[in-house]
Design an enzyme around this catalytic site. Structure first.
Site, PDB file in Angstrom:
ATOM      1  N   ASP A  74      27.774  38.098   1.281  1.00 35.17           N
ATOM      2  CA  ASP A  74      28.670  39.268   1.283  1.00 35.17           C
ATOM      3  C   ASP A  74      29.213  39.447   2.701  1.00 35.17           C
ATOM      4  OD1 ASP A  74      29.945  41.705   0.901  1.00 35.17           O
ATOM      5  OD2 ASP A  74      28.269  42.641  -0.155  1.00 35.17           O
ATOM      6  N   ASP A 106      36.501  43.230   2.043  1.00 34.94           N
ATOM      7  CA  ASP A 106      35.080  43.109   1.708  1.00 34.94           C
ATOM      8  C   ASP A 106      34.975  42.257   0.447  1.00 34.94           C
ATOM      9  OD1 ASP A 106      32.405  43.505   1.081  1.00 34.94           O
ATOM     10  OD2 ASP A 106      32.550  45.670   0.801  1.00 34.94           O
ATOM     11  N   GLU A 164      32.612  45.311  -7.195  1.00 39.34           N
ATOM     12  CA  GLU A 164      31.527  44.328  -7.021  1.00 39.34           C
ATOM     13  C   GLU A 164      30.475  44.409  -8.123  1.00 39.34           C
ATOM     14  OE1 GLU A 164      29.168  44.874  -3.425  1.00 39.34           O
ATOM     15  OE2 GLU A 164      30.129  46.791  -3.050  1.00 39.34           O
ATOM     16  N   HIS A 179      33.428  50.467  -4.257  1.00 35.23           N
ATOM     17  CA  HIS A 179      33.764  51.644  -3.452  1.00 35.23           C
ATOM     18  C   HIS A 179      35.207  51.593  -2.965  1.00 35.23           C
ATOM     19  CE1 HIS A 179      32.822  48.830  -0.050  1.00 35.23           C
ATOM     20  NE2 HIS A 179      31.951  48.400  -0.940  1.00 35.23           N
ATOM     21  N   HIS A 203      32.912  53.342   2.797  1.00 35.75           N
ATOM     22  CA  HIS A 203      32.722  54.124   1.576  1.00 35.75           C
ATOM     23  C   HIS A 203      33.421  55.470   1.738  1.00 35.75           C
ATOM     24  CE1 HIS A 203      29.590  51.479  -0.245  1.00 35.75           C
ATOM     25  NE2 HIS A 203      29.435  51.138   1.020  1.00 35.75           N
ATOM     26  N   GLU A 228      32.504  39.875  -5.729  1.00 39.24           N
ATOM     27  CA  GLU A 228      33.224  41.029  -5.188  1.00 39.24           C
ATOM     28  C   GLU A 228      34.578  40.622  -4.626  1.00 39.24           C
ATOM     29  OE1 GLU A 228      32.519  44.661  -1.946  1.00 39.24           O
ATOM     30  OE2 GLU A 228      31.402  42.785  -1.734  1.00 39.24           O
TER      31      GLU A 228
END
Length: 300
Positions: A87, A98, A191, A158, A166, A282
């Site tokens: 990740d 992300d 994700e 998120h 977040h 993700e």
């Protein structure tokens, strides 16, 4: 304040760096290789390419679902039976890409890997803004369960904002009745996590990722010194124990002091409740007037 065009340009640049670094990092995940070497390669390569690490490189293995980042002088190595979640977060001027991928070194969990990947693709394909987040969760749950696995109900995607991983809006991995929506202009990390276990994570005892919260009066001079360093260098985004101890190994006890004083938050390593193997997929997506744009599109 950046105008929309500048914001998009920076976000897309973060996405380009993310794709390149992820493609390179996946090739390094092999039995006998140290997790630390991969994490440090990822983080330094992001900077080389003109970005910043939006959070320490997460390398979570088997029943560990998230928040494991190699610690200072970490000796752990990948082994042949490992299911590895890689990740990575990249930011350009605070705009974050992300994304995560699962690398199955065991060769035994291809369906588990497919379950999270297919759930991700299906969810993205069905997004029509404005859309309730619970509807996205329902899609993810249905796809993962169709493979015979469980989505992890207490992990979520998120919505992100500049320098904020977040924003407060979560994208569940199960059906929910929430009235919260995502809409045009939102930057969203979706994700899905799939498992053969219970379908929830619990906090482990290890904590290697931290986040600055606030300045408070501190008795210990070394703790005050460390807090000033953290406030200056990592005021918004998470940082690694590794990055701190490289500055000064004596900061280890000061880190604990800052956590207990409420100055910084320590992220616990998250472990599947019944120690089931976990897969993750993700992407970061941008919701536009013309549809959904995948910012981290690469290997997935």
């Amino acid at each position: 304040m950046d105008n929309l065009e500048e914001k998009m340009e920076k976000l897309k640049r973060a996405g380009e760096i993310h794709v390149k670094v992820m493609e390179e990092a996946v090739k390094l995940v092999k039995p006998g290789v140290k997790l630390l070497d991969v994490a440090e390669y990822v983080e330094s390569r992001i900077v080389e390419l003109g970005g910043g690490a939006a959070f320490p490189c997460n390398i979570s293995i088997n029943e560990v679902a998230a928040h494991y980042s190699p610690c200072y002088m970490d000796e752990k190595e990948f082994s042949e039976g490992d299911v590895v979640k890689l990740d990575i977060g990249v930011h350009v001027d605070g705009y974050i890409a992300d994304g995560a991928i699962t690398v199955d070194l065991s060769g035994s969990y291809s369906d588990l890997k497919k379950a999270s990947e297919d759930a991700l693709r299906s969810a993205i394909k069905e997004i029509v803004p404005p859309m309730k987040v619970g509807e996205i969760g329902a899609i993810i749950q249905e796809v993962i369960e169709s493979y015979g696995y469980k989505p992890i109900s207490n992990l979520s995607g998120h919505v992100m904002e500049r320098y904020l991983l977040h924003s407060g809006i979560n994208i569940p991995n199960v059906r929910e009745t929430s009235n919260e929506c995502i809409d045009v202009g939102d930057i969203v990390a979706i994700e899905p996590f799939a498992t053969e276990g219970f379908g929830q994570v619990v906090d482990g005892s290890e904590r290697y990722i931290f986040k600055f919260l606030r300045v408070r009066p501190l008795r210990l001079p070394i703790a005050r010194k460390l807090l000033k360093l953290i406030e200056d260098k990592y005021p918004y985004l998470p940082f690694s124990e590794r990055w701190i101890l490289k500055e000064n190994v004596r900061y280890r006890s000061a880190l604990r002091n800052l956590v207990s004083s409420g100055c910084i938050y320590a992220y616990p390593v998250l472990i599947e409740k019944k120690r089931g193997i976990v897969s993750q997929a993700e992407h970061t997506v941008l919701l536009t007037e013309n549809g959904v744009e995948i910012i981290t599109k690469g290997l997935l």
